[in-house]
Write a protein that holds these residues in place. Structure first.
Motif, PDB file in Angstrom:
ATOM      1  N   GLU A 100       0.862  -1.456   0.038  1.00 35.04           N
ATOM      2  CA  GLU A 100      -0.094  -0.048  -0.004  1.00 35.04           C
ATOM      3  C   GLU A 100       0.756   1.205  -0.094  1.00 35.04           C
ATOM      4  N   LEU A 101       0.390   2.233  -0.960  1.00 34.20           N
ATOM      5  CA  LEU A 101       1.308   3.560  -1.025  1.00 34.20           C
ATOM      6  C   LEU A 101       0.484   4.741  -1.194  1.00 34.20           C
ATOM      7  N   VAL A 102       0.994   5.644  -0.826  1.00 35.07           N
ATOM      8  CA  VAL A 102       0.330   6.930  -1.039  1.00 35.07           C
ATOM      9  C   VAL A 102       1.227   7.685  -2.233  1.00 35.07           C
ATOM     10  N   ILE A 103       0.681   8.126  -3.170  1.00 32.42           N
ATOM     11  CA  ILE A 103       1.194   8.730  -4.513  1.00 32.42           C
ATOM     12  C   ILE A 103       0.761  10.261  -4.458  1.00 32.42           C
ATOM     13  N   GLN A 104       1.500  11.117  -4.600  1.00 34.19           N
ATOM     14  CA  GLN A 104       1.404  12.391  -4.717  1.00 34.19           C
ATOM     15  C   GLN A 104       1.287  12.840  -6.387  1.00 34.19           C
ATOM     16  N   THR A 105      -0.190  13.635  -6.342  1.00 35.15           N
ATOM     17  CA  THR A 105      -0.384  13.816  -8.016  1.00 35.15           C
ATOM     18  C   THR A 105      -0.916  15.484  -7.757  1.00 35.15           C
ATOM     19  N   LEU A 106      -0.928  16.066  -8.897  1.00 34.89           N
ATOM     20  CA  LEU A 106      -1.535  17.274  -8.975  1.00 34.89           C
ATOM     21  C   LEU A 106      -2.987  17.457  -8.879  1.00 34.89           C
ATOM     22  N   GLY A 107      -3.603  16.358  -9.005  1.00 36.52           N
ATOM     23  CA  GLY A 107      -5.075  16.282  -8.402  1.00 36.52           C
ATOM     24  C   GLY A 107      -5.354  15.756  -7.113  1.00 36.52           C
ATOM     25  N   GLY A 108      -4.251  15.580  -6.552  1.00 29.51           N
ATOM     26  CA  GLY A 108      -4.458  15.242  -4.690  1.00 29.51           C
ATOM     27  C   GLY A 108      -3.637  13.917  -4.597  1.00 29.51           C
ATOM     28  N   PRO A 109      -3.472  13.684  -3.150  1.00 28.27           N
ATOM     29  CA  PRO A 109      -2.889  12.206  -2.882  1.00 28.27           C
ATOM     30  C   PRO A 109      -3.960  11.356  -3.397  1.00 28.27           C
ATOM     31  N   THR A 110      -3.275   9.975  -3.587  1.00 30.20           N
ATOM     32  CA  THR A 110      -4.200   8.715  -4.102  1.00 30.20           C
ATOM     33  C   THR A 110      -3.343   7.537  -3.596  1.00 30.20           C
ATOM     34  N   ARG A 111      -4.228   6.881  -2.835  1.00 28.26           N
ATOM     35  CA  ARG A 111      -3.699   5.621  -2.146  1.00 28.26           C
ATOM     36  C   ARG A 111      -3.840   4.392  -2.982  1.00 28.26           C
ATOM     37  N   ILE A 112      -3.030   3.563  -3.250  1.00 26.84           N
ATOM     38  CA  ILE A 112      -2.987   2.458  -3.966  1.00 26.84           C
ATOM     39  C   ILE A 112      -2.754   1.044  -3.382  1.00 26.84           C
ATOM     40  N   GLN A 113      -3.479   0.015  -3.722  1.00 23.81           N
ATOM     41  CA  GLN A 113      -3.025  -1.210  -3.020  1.00 23.81           C
ATOM     42  C   GLN A 113      -2.769  -2.086  -4.020  1.00 23.81           C
ATOM     43  N   ARG A 114      -1.579  -3.092  -3.826  1.00 22.72           N
ATOM     44  CA  ARG A 114      -1.418  -4.032  -4.815  1.00 22.72           C
ATOM     45  C   ARG A 114      -2.217  -5.236  -4.267  1.00 22.72           C
ATOM     46  N   LEU A 115      -3.013  -5.825  -5.093  1.00 25.92           N
ATOM     47  CA  LEU A 115      -3.962  -7.223  -4.959  1.00 25.92           C
ATOM     48  C   LEU A 115      -3.242  -8.516  -5.538  1.00 25.92           C
ATOM     49  N   ALA A 116      -3.624  -9.632  -5.476  1.00 27.05           N
ATOM     50  CA  ALA A 116      -3.365 -10.725  -6.244  1.00 27.05           C
ATOM     51  C   ALA A 116      -3.629 -10.545  -7.751  1.00 27.05           C
ATOM     52  N   ASP A 117      -2.891 -11.317  -8.467  1.00 25.22           N
ATOM     53  CA  ASP A 117      -3.313 -11.394 -10.001  1.00 25.22           C
ATOM     54  C   ASP A 117      -2.989 -10.143 -10.660  1.00 25.22           C
ATOM     55  N   SER A 118      -1.979  -9.293 -10.241  1.00 29.53           N
ATOM     56  CA  SER A 118      -1.852  -8.311 -10.983  1.00 29.53           C
ATOM     57  C   SER A 118      -2.802  -7.260 -10.801  1.00 29.53           C
ATOM     58  N   GLN A 119      -3.652  -7.282 -10.037  1.00 29.27           N
ATOM     59  CA  GLN A 119      -4.965  -6.393  -9.868  1.00 29.27           C
ATOM     60  C   GLN A 119      -4.418  -5.264  -8.886  1.00 29.27           C
ATOM     61  N   ILE A 120      -4.620  -4.232  -9.309  1.00 29.01           N
ATOM     62  CA  ILE A 120      -4.494  -2.948  -8.191  1.00 29.01           C
ATOM     63  C   ILE A 120      -5.616  -2.196  -8.019  1.00 29.01           C
ATOM     64  N   ARG A 121      -5.846  -1.910  -6.673  1.00 27.14           N
ATOM     65  CA  ARG A 121      -7.056  -1.238  -6.051  1.00 27.14           C
ATOM     66  C   ARG A 121      -6.675   0.055  -5.604  1.00 27.14           C
ATOM     67  N   VAL A 122      -7.367   1.066  -6.343  1.00 28.70           N
ATOM     68  CA  VAL A 122      -7.055   2.534  -6.204  1.00 28.70           C
ATOM     69  C   VAL A 122      -8.053   3.480  -5.533  1.00 28.70           C
ATOM     70  N   ASP A 123      -7.612   3.910  -4.526  1.00 32.14           N
ATOM     71  CA  ASP A 123      -8.604   5.290  -3.972  1.00 32.14           C
ATOM     72  C   ASP A 123      -8.243   6.236  -4.533  1.00 32.14           C
ATOM     73  N   MET A 124      -9.293   6.629  -5.374  1.00 29.90           N
ATOM     74  CA  MET A 124      -9.303   7.998  -6.188  1.00 29.90           C
ATOM     75  C   MET A 124      -9.863   9.125  -5.589  1.00 29.90           C
ATOM     76  N   GLY A 125     -10.092   9.049  -4.300  1.00 29.93           N
ATOM     77  CA  GLY A 125     -10.769  10.085  -3.498  1.00 29.93           C
ATOM     78  C   GLY A 125     -12.229  10.392  -3.757  1.00 29.93           C
ATOM     79  N   PRO A 126     -12.771  11.217  -3.126  1.00 32.85           N
ATOM     80  CA  PRO A 126     -14.210  11.649  -3.264  1.00 32.85           C
ATOM     81  C   PRO A 126     -14.181  12.440  -4.660  1.00 32.85           C
ATOM     82  N   PRO A 127     -15.470  12.174  -5.322  1.00 30.90           N
ATOM     83  CA  PRO A 127     -15.570  13.137  -6.718  1.00 30.90           C
ATOM     84  C   PRO A 127     -16.046  14.534  -6.138  1.00 30.90           C
ATOM     85  N   ARG A 128     -15.373  15.463  -7.153  1.00 34.51           N
ATOM     86  CA  ARG A 128     -15.948  16.638  -6.889  1.00 34.51           C
ATOM     87  C   ARG A 128     -16.940  17.192  -7.976  1.00 34.51           C
ATOM     88  N   LEU A 129     -18.124  17.646  -6.941  1.00 32.49           N
ATOM     89  CA  LEU A 129     -19.379  17.655  -7.991  1.00 32.49           C
ATOM     90  C   LEU A 129     -19.702  19.427  -8.155  1.00 32.49           C
TER      91      LEU A 129
END
Length: 289
Positions: A100-129
Protein backbone atom coordinates in the motif's frame (compact mmCIF):
# COMPACT_ATOMS: atom_id res chain seq x y z
CA UNK A 1 17.60 19.84 -23.24
CA UNK A 2 20.46 20.69 -25.56
CA UNK A 3 22.05 17.30 -26.24
CA UNK A 4 20.83 13.95 -27.49
CA UNK A 5 20.99 11.13 -24.93
CA UNK A 6 19.52 7.74 -24.16
CA UNK A 7 16.55 7.50 -21.84
CA UNK A 8 15.52 4.31 -20.01
CA UNK A 9 11.77 3.58 -20.08
CA UNK A 10 9.13 0.92 -19.60
CA UNK A 11 6.17 0.50 -21.93
CA UNK A 12 3.10 -0.45 -19.89
CA UNK A 13 -0.64 -0.84 -20.37
CA UNK A 14 -3.78 -0.92 -18.26
CA UNK A 15 -6.63 -2.54 -20.22
CA UNK A 16 -5.26 -1.08 -23.44
CA UNK A 17 -4.52 2.45 -22.16
CA UNK A 18 -0.78 2.52 -22.92
CA UNK A 19 2.01 4.49 -21.31
CA UNK A 20 5.70 5.24 -21.45
CA UNK A 21 6.81 5.10 -17.81
CA UNK A 22 10.04 6.83 -16.82
CA UNK A 23 12.07 6.45 -13.64
CA UNK A 24 12.81 10.02 -12.58
CA UNK A 25 14.14 8.81 -9.23
CA UNK A 26 17.39 7.13 -10.31
CA UNK A 27 18.00 9.13 -13.49
CA UNK A 28 17.72 12.89 -14.02
CA UNK A 29 14.87 13.69 -16.38
CA UNK A 30 13.67 17.06 -17.66
CA UNK A 31 11.84 16.86 -20.96
CA UNK A 32 10.42 19.65 -23.11
CA UNK A 33 6.88 19.48 -24.57
CA UNK A 34 8.40 18.69 -27.99
CA UNK A 35 10.35 15.76 -26.54
CA UNK A 36 7.25 14.47 -24.76
CA UNK A 37 5.33 14.61 -28.04
CA UNK A 38 8.21 12.73 -29.68
CA UNK A 39 7.98 9.93 -27.10
CA UNK A 40 4.20 9.65 -27.58
CA UNK A 41 4.39 9.64 -31.38
CA UNK A 42 3.52 6.16 -32.67
CA UNK A 43 5.52 6.61 -35.88
CA UNK A 44 8.68 8.51 -34.87
CA UNK A 45 8.87 7.76 -31.14
CA UNK A 46 7.76 4.94 -28.84
CA UNK A 47 4.02 5.56 -29.01
CA UNK A 48 1.63 5.92 -26.08
CA UNK A 49 -1.46 7.68 -24.78
CA UNK A 50 0.48 9.32 -21.95
CA UNK A 51 3.98 9.63 -20.47
CA UNK A 52 4.27 8.91 -16.75
CA UNK A 53 7.06 9.90 -14.36
CA UNK A 54 7.85 8.17 -11.07
CA UNK A 55 9.60 10.86 -9.03
CA UNK A 56 10.56 11.53 -5.40
CA UNK A 57 7.73 12.87 -3.25
CA UNK A 58 7.79 16.56 -2.42
CA UNK A 59 4.88 16.51 0.06
CA UNK A 60 4.69 15.06 3.58
CA UNK A 61 2.84 11.77 3.82
CA UNK A 62 3.46 10.73 0.20
CA UNK A 63 5.73 7.84 -0.79
CA UNK A 64 6.28 8.93 -4.40
CA UNK A 65 5.31 11.70 -6.78
CA UNK A 66 3.42 10.82 -9.97
CA UNK A 67 3.46 13.15 -12.99
CA UNK A 68 1.28 12.62 -16.08
CA UNK A 69 1.79 14.15 -19.52
CA UNK A 70 -0.66 13.77 -22.39
CA UNK A 71 0.42 12.93 -25.92
CA UNK A 72 0.24 16.64 -26.78
CA UNK A 73 2.93 17.39 -24.16
CA UNK A 74 0.60 19.00 -21.61
CA UNK A 75 0.70 17.98 -17.94
CA UNK A 76 -2.57 16.78 -16.37
CA UNK A 77 -3.79 16.10 -12.87
CA UNK A 78 -4.64 12.40 -12.70
CA UNK A 79 -4.84 9.14 -14.66
CA UNK A 80 -6.42 6.07 -13.09
CA UNK A 81 -5.06 3.44 -15.47
CA UNK A 82 -1.66 5.11 -15.24
CA UNK A 83 -1.52 5.01 -11.45
CA UNK A 84 -2.14 1.25 -11.53
CA UNK A 85 0.76 0.92 -13.96
CA UNK A 86 2.85 3.08 -11.63
CA UNK A 87 2.17 0.66 -8.76
CA UNK A 88 3.40 -2.28 -10.83
CA UNK A 89 6.38 -0.27 -12.10
CA UNK A 90 7.54 0.66 -8.59
CA UNK A 91 7.44 -3.00 -7.53
CA UNK A 92 9.10 -4.42 -10.65
CA UNK A 93 11.87 -1.81 -10.55
CA UNK A 94 12.61 -2.55 -6.90
CA UNK A 95 11.65 0.95 -5.83
CA UNK A 96 9.04 -0.24 -3.31
CA UNK A 97 7.98 -3.56 -1.81
CA UNK A 98 5.00 -2.11 0.08
CA UNK A 99 1.52 -3.41 -0.73
CA UNK A 100 0.00 0.00 0.00
CA UNK A 101 1.37 3.40 -1.04
CA UNK A 102 0.32 7.03 -1.05
CA UNK A 103 1.10 8.74 -4.35
CA UNK A 104 1.35 12.51 -4.77
CA UNK A 105 -0.42 13.88 -7.88
CA UNK A 106 -1.51 17.30 -9.12
CA UNK A 107 -5.07 16.14 -8.43
CA UNK A 108 -4.30 15.29 -4.79
CA UNK A 109 -2.96 12.26 -2.86
CA UNK A 110 -3.91 8.83 -4.19
CA UNK A 111 -3.77 5.59 -2.18
CA UNK A 112 -2.99 2.38 -4.08
CA UNK A 113 -3.15 -1.26 -2.96
CA UNK A 114 -1.51 -4.19 -4.73
CA UNK A 115 -3.79 -7.24 -4.80
CA UNK A 116 -3.31 -10.74 -6.22
CA UNK A 117 -3.15 -11.57 -9.95
CA UNK A 118 -1.77 -8.13 -10.99
CA UNK A 119 -4.93 -6.41 -9.77
CA UNK A 120 -4.44 -2.93 -8.35
CA UNK A 121 -7.05 -1.22 -6.17
CA UNK A 122 -6.93 2.57 -6.16
CA UNK A 123 -8.54 5.07 -3.81
CA UNK A 124 -9.36 7.83 -6.29
CA UNK A 125 -10.69 10.13 -3.57
CA UNK A 126 -14.19 11.61 -3.39
CA UNK A 127 -15.67 13.05 -6.57
CA UNK A 128 -15.86 16.82 -6.88
CA UNK A 129 -19.29 17.84 -8.07
CA UNK A 130 -19.39 21.60 -7.40
CA UNK A 131 -18.98 23.34 -10.80
CA UNK A 132 -16.05 25.62 -9.74
CA UNK A 133 -14.03 22.60 -8.58
CA UNK A 134 -14.42 20.70 -11.88
CA UNK A 135 -14.05 23.43 -13.35
CA UNK A 136 -17.33 23.93 -15.23
CA UNK A 137 -19.36 27.08 -15.79
CA UNK A 138 -22.81 26.60 -14.26
CA UNK A 139 -24.93 28.72 -11.93
CA UNK A 140 -25.71 25.87 -9.52
CA UNK A 141 -24.70 22.25 -8.96
CA UNK A 142 -26.99 19.68 -10.57
CA UNK A 143 -27.01 16.03 -11.65
CA UNK A 144 -27.64 17.05 -15.27
CA UNK A 145 -26.65 20.08 -17.31
CA UNK A 146 -27.86 21.25 -20.71
CA UNK A 147 -24.91 21.78 -23.05
CA UNK A 148 -25.24 23.35 -26.49
CA UNK A 149 -23.07 21.40 -28.94
CA UNK A 150 -23.13 21.65 -32.72
CA UNK A 151 -26.65 23.08 -32.80
CA UNK A 152 -28.01 20.46 -30.40
CA UNK A 153 -28.75 20.47 -26.67
CA UNK A 154 -27.09 17.54 -24.91
CA UNK A 155 -27.72 16.46 -21.32
CA UNK A 156 -24.45 15.77 -19.52
CA UNK A 157 -23.18 15.08 -16.04
CA UNK A 158 -20.02 16.87 -14.91
CA UNK A 159 -17.54 15.76 -12.26
CA UNK A 160 -13.87 15.99 -11.35
CA UNK A 161 -11.96 12.85 -10.42
CA UNK A 162 -8.79 14.90 -10.00
CA UNK A 163 -9.34 15.87 -13.65
CA UNK A 164 -12.49 17.18 -15.34
CA UNK A 165 -15.06 14.85 -16.94
CA UNK A 166 -18.28 15.28 -18.86
CA UNK A 167 -20.46 12.15 -19.09
CA UNK A 168 -23.14 11.71 -21.71
CA UNK A 169 -25.58 8.78 -21.48
CA UNK A 170 -26.33 7.23 -24.89
CA UNK A 171 -28.74 4.55 -26.09
CA UNK A 172 -26.31 2.70 -28.38
CA UNK A 173 -22.59 3.13 -27.87
CA UNK A 174 -21.44 1.56 -31.13
CA UNK A 175 -23.28 4.10 -33.29
CA UNK A 176 -22.51 7.18 -31.16
CA UNK A 177 -20.39 9.71 -33.13
CA UNK A 178 -17.59 9.84 -30.55
CA UNK A 179 -15.07 11.11 -33.10
CA UNK A 180 -17.28 14.12 -33.92
CA UNK A 181 -18.78 14.97 -30.52
CA UNK A 182 -15.67 14.26 -28.45
CA UNK A 183 -13.56 17.19 -29.70
CA UNK A 184 -16.53 19.58 -29.61
CA UNK A 185 -17.31 18.83 -25.96
CA UNK A 186 -13.61 18.64 -24.98
CA UNK A 187 -13.05 22.24 -26.12
CA UNK A 188 -16.45 23.62 -25.04
CA UNK A 189 -16.03 27.12 -23.53
CA UNK A 190 -17.95 26.12 -20.39
CA UNK A 191 -14.99 23.86 -19.50
CA UNK A 192 -12.16 26.41 -19.07
CA UNK A 193 -9.47 23.69 -18.70
CA UNK A 194 -11.03 21.49 -21.39
CA UNK A 195 -12.61 18.18 -20.41
CA UNK A 196 -12.47 14.42 -20.85
CA UNK A 197 -15.68 13.15 -22.43
CA UNK A 198 -17.34 9.85 -21.51
CA UNK A 199 -20.08 8.21 -23.58
CA UNK A 200 -21.98 5.77 -21.35
CA UNK A 201 -24.46 3.04 -22.27
CA UNK A 202 -26.26 1.62 -19.22
CA UNK A 203 -26.85 -2.14 -19.49
CA UNK A 204 -27.97 -2.72 -15.90
CA UNK A 205 -27.71 -0.87 -12.55
CA UNK A 206 -24.37 -2.61 -12.00
CA UNK A 207 -23.05 -2.76 -15.58
CA UNK A 208 -22.19 -0.15 -18.24
CA UNK A 209 -20.27 0.17 -21.47
CA UNK A 210 -18.09 3.24 -21.91
CA UNK A 211 -16.02 5.04 -24.53
CA UNK A 212 -13.86 8.00 -23.52
CA UNK A 213 -12.47 10.86 -25.60
CA UNK A 214 -9.54 12.15 -23.53
CA UNK A 215 -8.43 15.77 -23.70
CA UNK A 216 -5.11 16.14 -25.44
CA UNK A 217 -5.15 12.49 -26.56
CA UNK A 218 -8.35 11.54 -28.40
CA UNK A 219 -10.34 8.35 -27.92
CA UNK A 220 -8.43 5.72 -25.95
CA UNK A 221 -9.04 2.04 -25.26
CA UNK A 222 -9.57 2.78 -21.59
CA UNK A 223 -9.71 5.63 -19.07
CA UNK A 224 -9.68 4.91 -15.34
CA UNK A 225 -10.81 8.33 -14.16
CA UNK A 226 -13.42 8.25 -16.93
CA UNK A 227 -14.79 4.95 -15.58
CA UNK A 228 -14.97 6.48 -12.09
CA UNK A 229 -16.68 9.60 -13.44
CA UNK A 230 -19.28 7.56 -15.34
CA UNK A 231 -20.08 5.46 -12.26
CA UNK A 232 -20.49 8.59 -10.14
CA UNK A 233 -22.66 10.42 -12.68
CA UNK A 234 -24.79 7.32 -13.23
CA UNK A 235 -25.35 6.99 -9.50
CA UNK A 236 -26.30 10.64 -8.89
CA UNK A 237 -28.63 10.48 -11.91
CA UNK A 238 -30.36 7.43 -10.39
CA UNK A 239 -29.48 4.84 -13.05
CA UNK A 240 -26.56 3.03 -11.33
CA UNK A 241 -25.91 1.46 -7.95
CA UNK A 242 -22.81 1.68 -5.71
CA UNK A 243 -20.84 -1.10 -7.45
CA UNK A 244 -20.45 -1.04 -11.24
CA UNK A 245 -18.66 -3.13 -13.86
CA UNK A 246 -17.36 -0.81 -16.54
CA UNK A 247 -16.60 -2.38 -19.91
CA UNK A 248 -14.27 -0.24 -22.02
CA UNK A 249 -12.87 -1.19 -25.44
CA UNK A 250 -9.65 -2.39 -23.76
CA UNK A 251 -11.17 -4.36 -20.89
CA UNK A 252 -13.10 -4.18 -17.62
CA UNK A 253 -12.75 -2.09 -14.47
CA UNK A 254 -14.67 -2.42 -11.21
CA UNK A 255 -15.80 0.84 -9.59
CA UNK A 256 -17.28 1.28 -6.10
CA UNK A 257 -18.71 4.45 -4.57
CA UNK A 258 -20.93 4.70 -1.48
CA UNK A 259 -21.97 8.26 -2.30
CA UNK A 260 -21.39 11.58 -0.57
CA UNK A 261 -17.83 12.32 0.52
CA UNK A 262 -16.78 8.67 0.35
CA UNK A 263 -13.88 7.84 -1.96
CA UNK A 264 -14.32 6.18 -5.32
CA UNK A 265 -12.45 2.87 -5.49
CA UNK A 266 -11.21 1.48 -8.80
CA UNK A 267 -9.87 -2.05 -9.31
CA UNK A 268 -8.21 -3.37 -12.46
CA UNK A 269 -5.07 -4.89 -13.97
CA UNK A 270 -1.79 -3.38 -15.18
CA UNK A 271 1.27 -4.91 -16.80
CA UNK A 272 4.61 -4.18 -18.40
CA UNK A 273 4.79 -4.75 -22.16
CA UNK A 274 8.53 -4.21 -22.63
CA UNK A 275 11.49 -2.19 -21.41
CA UNK A 276 14.06 -0.32 -23.47
CA UNK A 277 16.11 2.76 -24.22
CA UNK A 278 15.20 5.55 -26.59
CA UNK A 279 17.58 7.97 -28.28
CA UNK A 280 16.11 11.27 -27.16
CA UNK A 281 16.62 14.14 -29.64
CA UNK A 282 17.07 17.75 -28.66
CA UNK A 283 14.20 20.15 -29.33
CA UNK A 284 15.52 21.06 -32.78
CA UNK A 285 15.29 17.42 -33.92
CA UNK A 286 12.15 16.33 -32.06
CA UNK A 287 9.55 15.60 -34.74
CA UNK A 288 6.34 17.52 -34.10
CA UNK A 289 4.34 15.95 -36.90
Amino acid sequence: MNTTRRLQFSKMQGIGNDFVVIDAIRQPVQLSPAQLRFLADRHFGIGCDQILFAAPATEDGADFRYRIFNADGGEVEQCGNGVRCLAVFLAEQGLSTADELVIQTLGGPTRIQRLADSQIRVDMGPPRLAPPSIPFEAATQDSRYALEVDGRTLQIGAVSMGNPHAVLQVDELDTTPVERLGPLIEAHPRFPKRVNVGFMQVLAPDHIRLRVFERGVGETLACGTGACAAAVVGQIQGVLGPAVRVDLPGGRLHIEWQGGDNPVWMTGPAQTVFEGQVLLPDDDNANDG
